[in-house]
Motif scaffolding. Structure first.
Motif, PDB file in Angstrom:
ATOM      1  N   LEU B 285      59.542  47.403  32.833  1.00 52.95           N
ATOM      2  CA  LEU B 285      58.870  47.089  34.098  1.00 52.95           C
ATOM      3  C   LEU B 285      58.575  45.598  34.166  1.00 52.95           C
ATOM      4  CD1 LEU B 285      56.219  49.995  34.158  1.00 52.95           C
ATOM      5  CD2 LEU B 285      58.379  49.895  35.409  1.00 52.95           C
ATOM      6  N   ALA B 286      58.750  45.053  35.377  1.00 55.18           N
ATOM      7  CA  ALA B 286      58.405  43.642  35.572  1.00 55.18           C
ATOM      8  C   ALA B 286      56.888  43.534  35.722  1.00 55.18           C
ATOM      9  CB  ALA B 286      59.096  43.099  36.815  1.00 55.18           C
ATOM     10  N   LEU B 287      56.309  42.721  34.886  1.00 54.36           N
ATOM     11  CA  LEU B 287      54.856  42.556  34.911  1.00 54.36           C
ATOM     12  C   LEU B 287      54.510  41.379  35.826  1.00 54.36           C
ATOM     13  CD1 LEU B 287      52.219  43.612  33.660  1.00 54.36           C
ATOM     14  CD2 LEU B 287      52.557  42.014  31.780  1.00 54.36           C
ATOM     15  N   HIS B 288      53.983  41.694  37.019  1.00 54.07           N
ATOM     16  CA  HIS B 288      53.737  40.638  38.006  1.00 54.07           C
ATOM     17  C   HIS B 288      52.414  39.916  37.775  1.00 54.07           C
ATOM     18  CE1 HIS B 288      57.197  41.455  40.446  1.00 54.07           C
ATOM     19  NE2 HIS B 288      56.902  42.758  40.472  1.00 54.07           N
ATOM     20  N   ALA B 289      51.376  40.650  37.434  1.00 51.02           N
ATOM     21  CA  ALA B 289      50.064  39.993  37.291  1.00 51.02           C
ATOM     22  C   ALA B 289      49.133  40.829  36.427  1.00 51.02           C
ATOM     23  CB  ALA B 289      49.421  39.768  38.660  1.00 51.02           C
ATOM     24  N   MET B 290      48.306  40.111  35.689  1.00 53.65           N
ATOM     25  CA  MET B 290      47.200  40.763  34.986  1.00 53.65           C
ATOM     26  C   MET B 290      45.952  39.923  35.270  1.00 53.65           C
ATOM     27  SD  MET B 290      48.344  42.198  31.279  1.00 53.65           S
ATOM     28  CE  MET B 290      48.769  40.643  30.536  1.00 53.65           C
ATOM     29  N   THR B 291      45.014  40.498  35.986  1.00 54.60           N
ATOM     30  CA  THR B 291      43.803  39.739  36.319  1.00 54.60           C
ATOM     31  C   THR B 291      42.574  40.492  35.832  1.00 54.60           C
ATOM     32  OG1 THR B 291      43.802  40.795  38.492  1.00 54.60           O
ATOM     33  CG2 THR B 291      44.741  38.591  38.360  1.00 54.60           C
ATOM     34  N   THR B 292      41.666  39.697  35.306  1.00 55.88           N
ATOM     35  CA  THR B 292      40.408  40.304  34.865  1.00 55.88           C
ATOM     36  C   THR B 292      39.625  40.731  36.092  1.00 55.88           C
ATOM     37  OG1 THR B 292      40.360  38.877  32.952  1.00 55.88           O
ATOM     38  CG2 THR B 292      38.280  39.905  33.587  1.00 55.88           C
ATOM     39  N   ARG B 293      39.255  41.944  36.126  1.00 56.48           N
ATOM     40  CA  ARG B 293      38.512  42.458  37.284  1.00 56.48           C
ATOM     41  C   ARG B 293      37.207  43.059  36.789  1.00 56.48           C
ATOM     42  NH1 ARG B 293      38.091  47.525  39.330  1.00 56.48           N
ATOM     43  NH2 ARG B 293      37.376  47.656  41.488  1.00 56.48           N
ATOM     44  N   ARG B 294      36.133  42.491  37.290  1.00 57.85           N
ATOM     45  CA  ARG B 294      34.852  43.055  36.895  1.00 57.85           C
ATOM     46  C   ARG B 294      34.554  44.267  37.778  1.00 57.85           C
ATOM     47  NH1 ARG B 294      31.223  37.732  35.688  1.00 57.85           N
ATOM     48  NH2 ARG B 294      31.803  37.596  33.518  1.00 57.85           N
ATOM     49  N   THR B 295      34.075  45.282  37.146  1.00 51.19           N
ATOM     50  CA  THR B 295      33.706  46.466  37.904  1.00 51.19           C
ATOM     51  C   THR B 295      32.602  46.090  38.882  1.00 51.19           C
ATOM     52  OG1 THR B 295      34.145  47.728  35.925  1.00 51.19           O
ATOM     53  CG2 THR B 295      32.938  48.851  37.669  1.00 51.19           C
ATOM     54  N   SER B 296      32.705  46.583  40.095  1.00 48.25           N
ATOM     55  CA  SER B 296      31.652  46.258  41.060  1.00 48.25           C
ATOM     56  C   SER B 296      30.347  46.900  40.591  1.00 48.25           C
ATOM     57  CB  SER B 296      32.019  46.788  42.441  1.00 48.25           C
ATOM     58  OG  SER B 296      31.791  48.170  42.501  1.00 48.25           O
ATOM     59  N   PRO B 297      29.227  46.328  40.960  1.00 53.75           N
ATOM     60  CA  PRO B 297      27.955  46.898  40.539  1.00 53.75           C
ATOM     61  C   PRO B 297      27.807  48.360  40.962  1.00 53.75           C
ATOM     62  CG  PRO B 297      27.622  44.706  41.398  1.00 53.75           C
ATOM     63  CD  PRO B 297      29.048  45.068  41.678  1.00 53.75           C
ATOM     64  N   ASP B 298      28.335  48.689  42.137  1.00 52.51           N
ATOM     65  CA  ASP B 298      28.187  50.069  42.590  1.00 52.51           C
ATOM     66  C   ASP B 298      28.962  51.029  41.697  1.00 52.51           C
ATOM     67  OD1 ASP B 298      26.543  49.757  45.019  1.00 52.51           O
ATOM     68  OD2 ASP B 298      28.226  48.494  45.612  1.00 52.51           O
ATOM     69  N   GLU B 299      30.166  50.621  41.310  1.00 52.72           N
ATOM     70  CA  GLU B 299      30.934  51.465  40.395  1.00 52.72           C
ATOM     71  C   GLU B 299      30.202  51.583  39.064  1.00 52.72           C
ATOM     72  OE1 GLU B 299      35.542  50.570  41.608  1.00 52.72           O
ATOM     73  OE2 GLU B 299      34.427  49.015  40.596  1.00 52.72           O
ATOM     74  N   LEU B 300      29.630  50.457  38.670  1.00 52.47           N
ATOM     75  CA  LEU B 300      28.905  50.428  37.403  1.00 52.47           C
ATOM     76  C   LEU B 300      27.761  51.442  37.416  1.00 52.47           C
ATOM     77  CD1 LEU B 300      27.694  47.119  35.831  1.00 52.47           C
ATOM     78  CD2 LEU B 300      26.157  49.028  36.021  1.00 52.47           C
ATOM     79  N   PHE B 301      27.046  51.475  38.531  1.00 55.74           N
ATOM     80  CA  PHE B 301      25.918  52.383  38.631  1.00 55.74           C
ATOM     81  C   PHE B 301      26.387  53.832  38.597  1.00 55.74           C
ATOM     82  CE2 PHE B 301      22.833  54.797  41.181  1.00 55.74           C
ATOM     83  CZ  PHE B 301      21.764  54.657  40.338  1.00 55.74           C
ATOM     84  N   LEU B 302      27.463  54.090  39.330  1.00 60.41           N
ATOM     85  CA  LEU B 302      27.957  55.462  39.380  1.00 60.41           C
ATOM     86  C   LEU B 302      28.506  55.911  38.040  1.00 60.41           C
ATOM     87  CD1 LEU B 302      29.687  55.301  42.866  1.00 60.41           C
ATOM     88  CD2 LEU B 302      27.586  56.519  42.293  1.00 60.41           C
ATOM     89  N   ASP B 303      28.961  54.949  37.228  1.00 65.33           N
ATOM     90  CA  ASP B 303      29.529  55.282  35.919  1.00 65.33           C
ATOM     91  C   ASP B 303      28.468  55.579  34.864  1.00 65.33           C
ATOM     92  OD1 ASP B 303      32.021  55.089  36.812  1.00 65.33           O
ATOM     93  OD2 ASP B 303      32.466  53.112  35.953  1.00 65.33           O
ATOM     94  N   GLN B 304      27.212  55.234  35.167  1.00 62.02           N
ATOM     95  CA  GLN B 304      26.201  55.414  34.139  1.00 62.02           C
ATOM     96  C   GLN B 304      26.030  56.887  33.788  1.00 62.02           C
ATOM     97  OE1 GLN B 304      24.310  53.074  32.383  1.00 62.02           O
ATOM     98  NE2 GLN B 304      25.936  51.821  33.244  1.00 62.02           N
ATOM     99  N   PRO B 305      25.892  57.189  32.489  1.00 61.87           N
ATOM    100  CA  PRO B 305      25.700  58.583  32.102  1.00 61.87           C
ATOM    101  C   PRO B 305      24.392  59.135  32.668  1.00 61.87           C
ATOM    102  CG  PRO B 305      25.237  57.137  30.258  1.00 61.87           C
ATOM    103  CD  PRO B 305      25.819  56.277  31.330  1.00 61.87           C
ATOM    104  N   ARG B 306      24.404  60.376  33.074  1.00 64.59           N
ATOM    105  CA  ARG B 306      23.202  60.994  33.632  1.00 64.59           C
ATOM    106  C   ARG B 306      22.775  62.186  32.808  1.00 64.59           C
ATOM    107  NH1 ARG B 306      22.784  59.479  39.443  1.00 64.59           N
ATOM    108  NH2 ARG B 306      24.184  57.743  39.616  1.00 64.59           N
TER     109      ARG B 306
END
Lengths: 306, 306
Positions: B285-306
């Motif tokens: 596969l042609a690798l076009h881009a790899m960019t560091t992406r920070r998880t949005s705060p909202d995703e972060l909150f939803l990912d927290q264990p409950r």
């Protein structure tokens, strides 16, 4: 020759935020501020002229009997008619009941907007407790009522002192008792109405409802007391001793009977409770119950911020 | 344990009379600076603020603010706190200058100083020209800024801001966040209760995340975002095959579309980068881009264990 350098005509500074390093009072200062601010609001100070009209008009109206009495005394000072009083100091405390309308407007204005506009959480984020709030409001309204009831009495006293035929010193000597009776009676009157009016106003967040509830409570209690006294065989219109203890139900009469006790040492025989066994004690007990009950309710009402 | 924390709780619980458990044995140290108190609606944020103000009493546990036990000395604690409630709490018939000066006086400032401070802080929140207008005519943004002004008028050590950007349009939100962001520079610590994690990311150094009255996470905002960062990988097509390959190597992957996937970077970022590069090469596969992406705060909150 080069032109002299002139200082710049002006400059813009970003002052930013400056920490406060001045005097800082504690709870006492906060309480005093709440009293001061409540009085200011009630008298319409730093508010539009519309808010000033009512309190100052009522003060003027409450002073009219004193001015008239002094005027009559002056005109008749050289005749036997000058001994006649249009109104006595004791009766003048009763005239202050004309301030009931003022109380019905001012008391709700002191407490209802704080609840309606949800300002209480801001107030109780300051170094104040619910008890501080109650004491400050009761103190403020009592002080205003005292001032508005006492000033006309001062006009009456000083005016008569200056115009009577026998001279100022003789007048003061003859009326020395009044010098403590008037402030005590007026203070009792003011405390009674301040606590009762604020307690009734605190039941609602709407000023109109608070004012109407106060007037209705007072008028209905007076009417019920009159009916019960009449039903018991008495004629409250007659000026002799045939009242009954049912008259204690009349909330509007209680502070007037307290004035009787201060000035006369007994209740007015022509009143709803005149002549009834234990009327004086009953008046005192009802007075204390109303004031204590009202204060208790206010403390309960503001024990927690909503 | 944080040295000299702004706020410290130990086993703090509060159950309302209705039976709702708002806080459940919360133990947390909140350091000085700008701290975000993050949680969904009903997480217990406002309850924690009201406990800090002494407006509620805990069912169990303790809470200290600026080193003082709130239960022992609520009045002393409030002398150091400014509070900006979420709800509308300003009297519409008064001017901003009057309201802020009044609340300054109630915080213990002398009347003259309170008026001067009111003028200064209203200038600071860009309400200098509107300060003599009745608040009833203010926009939501102006009201929010007035609420912030009253919170800082007495130069507190800490301000408790409850949803400061609630109801604001994008411009108003930017203005409010800019002001909140400046508080630390004024020497005022801020505890910002919000469910808008973007706001926290913008103005807070640290985050305290609560959910259902329990502590979910606490730490530096940037560390939190970095720790849960992700790598966005773009290939020409067939991203699903690369996802399978990386998944088999134990890397968490989310396929975004045919040509894009997000690769979770939890620990050794270099190793993950090598795996992506080698995997794409193995699959042709042609690798076009790899960019560091920070998880949005909202995703972060939803990912927290409950």
């Amino acid at each position: 020759m080069s032109a002299p350098l002139l200082p710049p005509a002006g400059a813009v500074y970003d002052r930013g935020y400056r920490p406060y390093e001045g005097e800082r009072g504690g709870r006492g200062a906060a309480r005093a501020a709440l009293v001061r601010l409540s009085i200011r609001r009630a008298l319409g100070l730093r508010r539009s002229w519309r808010q000033k009209v009512l309190p100052w008009s009522l003060l003027a109206i409450a002073t009219i009997p004193a001015v008239v009495n002094v005027g009559v005394k002056y005109i008749t000072r050289n005749t036997p008619a000058s001994d006649f009083d249009l109104i006595t100091f004791r009766e003048y405390v009763g005239v202050s009941t004309t301030l009931l309308l003022f109380v019905a407007i001012t008391a709700p204005d002191m407490v209802c907007p704080d609840r309606r506009n949800r300002v209480l959480p801001l107030i109780f984020a300051r170094p104040l407790t619910g008890n501080d709030y109650v004491l400050a409001k009761v103190g403020a309204l009592t002080a205003i009522l005292f001032g508005f009831s006492f000033l006309p009495q001062v006009v009456l006293f000083v005016g008569q002192m200056l115009v009577v035929r026998e001279g100022a010193i003789d007048f003061v000597t003859e009326n020395a008792e009044v010098l403590w009776q008037v402030p005590v009676a007026v203070a009792l009157f003011s405390l009674y109405w301040a606590t009762l009016a604020l307690a009734i106003s605190a039941t609602t967040a709407r000023r109109v409802v608070g004012g109407v509830a106060l007037l209705a409570t007072v008028l209905v209690s007076g009417a019920v007391a009159s009916i019960l006294v009449s039903a018991g065989g008495a004629d409250p219109e007659r000026i002799f001793e045939d009242g009954s203890l049912w008259g204690l139900l009349s909330l509007v009469d209680i502070p007037l009977r307290m004035s009787d006790l201060v000035f006369l040492g007994h209740v007015d025989p022509g009143s709803l409770v005149g002549g009834a066994e234990g009327a004086g004690t009953g008046v005192v007990l009802v007075y204390v119950a109303v004031v204590a009950g009202s204060l208790g309710y206010l403390v309960y009402r503001y024990r927690r911020v909503e | 344990m944080v040295a000299d924390p702004l706020l410290r709780t130990e086993g703090l619980s509060l159950r309302y009379p209705s039976g709702t458990l708002a806080l459940d044995e919360l133990t947390v140290d909140v350091p000085r600076g700008s701290v975000g108190l993050v949680g969904a609606n009903g997480a217990g944020k406002t309850t924690l603020l009201r406990l800090a103000l002494g407006q509620l009493r805990p069912t169990a546990g303790t809470i200290e603010v600026v080193g003082r036990d709130v239960a022992d000395d609520p009045i002393g604690v409030r002398a150091h706190i400014g509070f900006m409630p979420e709800h509308d709490c300003l009297p519409p018939d008064q001017t901003a200058a009057d309201v802020v000066a009044t609340l300054g006086e109630l915080a213990g400032l002398p009347p003259r100083s309170a008026r001067q401070r009111a003028s200064e802080v209203l200038d600071l929140v860009d309400l200098d020209e509107a300060r003599f207008r009745p608040i009833g005519g203010f926009s939501t943004g102006m009201r929010q800024r007035t609420k912030l002004a009253q919170a800082i008028v007495a130069d507190p050590e800490i301000v408790l801001l409850d949803e400061p950007t609630a109801g604001l349009d994008p411009i108003g939100r930017e203005e409010m966040l800019a002001l909140v962001g400046r508080l630390a520079g004024f020497g005022i610590s801020a505890l910002v209760a919000t469910h808008l994690l973007d706001d926290v990311q913008r103005v807070c150094d640290r985050v305290v995340m609560i959910d259902g009255g329990k502590l979910r996470h606490t730490g530096a905002t940037q560390a939190l975002l970095h720790r849960t960062g992700a790598l966005r990988v773009q290939v020409d097509d067939d991203a699903a095959r690369l996802a399978d390959l990386l998944g088999a190597a134990g890397v968490a992957v989310t396929v975004v579309d045919d040509a894009t996937l997000d690769v979770r970077v939890d620990a050794d970022e270099g190793l993950v980068l090598d795996l992506v590069r080698d995997g794409a090469d193995d699959l042709g596969l042609a690798l076009h881009a790899m960019t560091t992406r920070r998880t949005s705060p909202d995703e972060l909150f939803l990912d927290q264990p409950r």
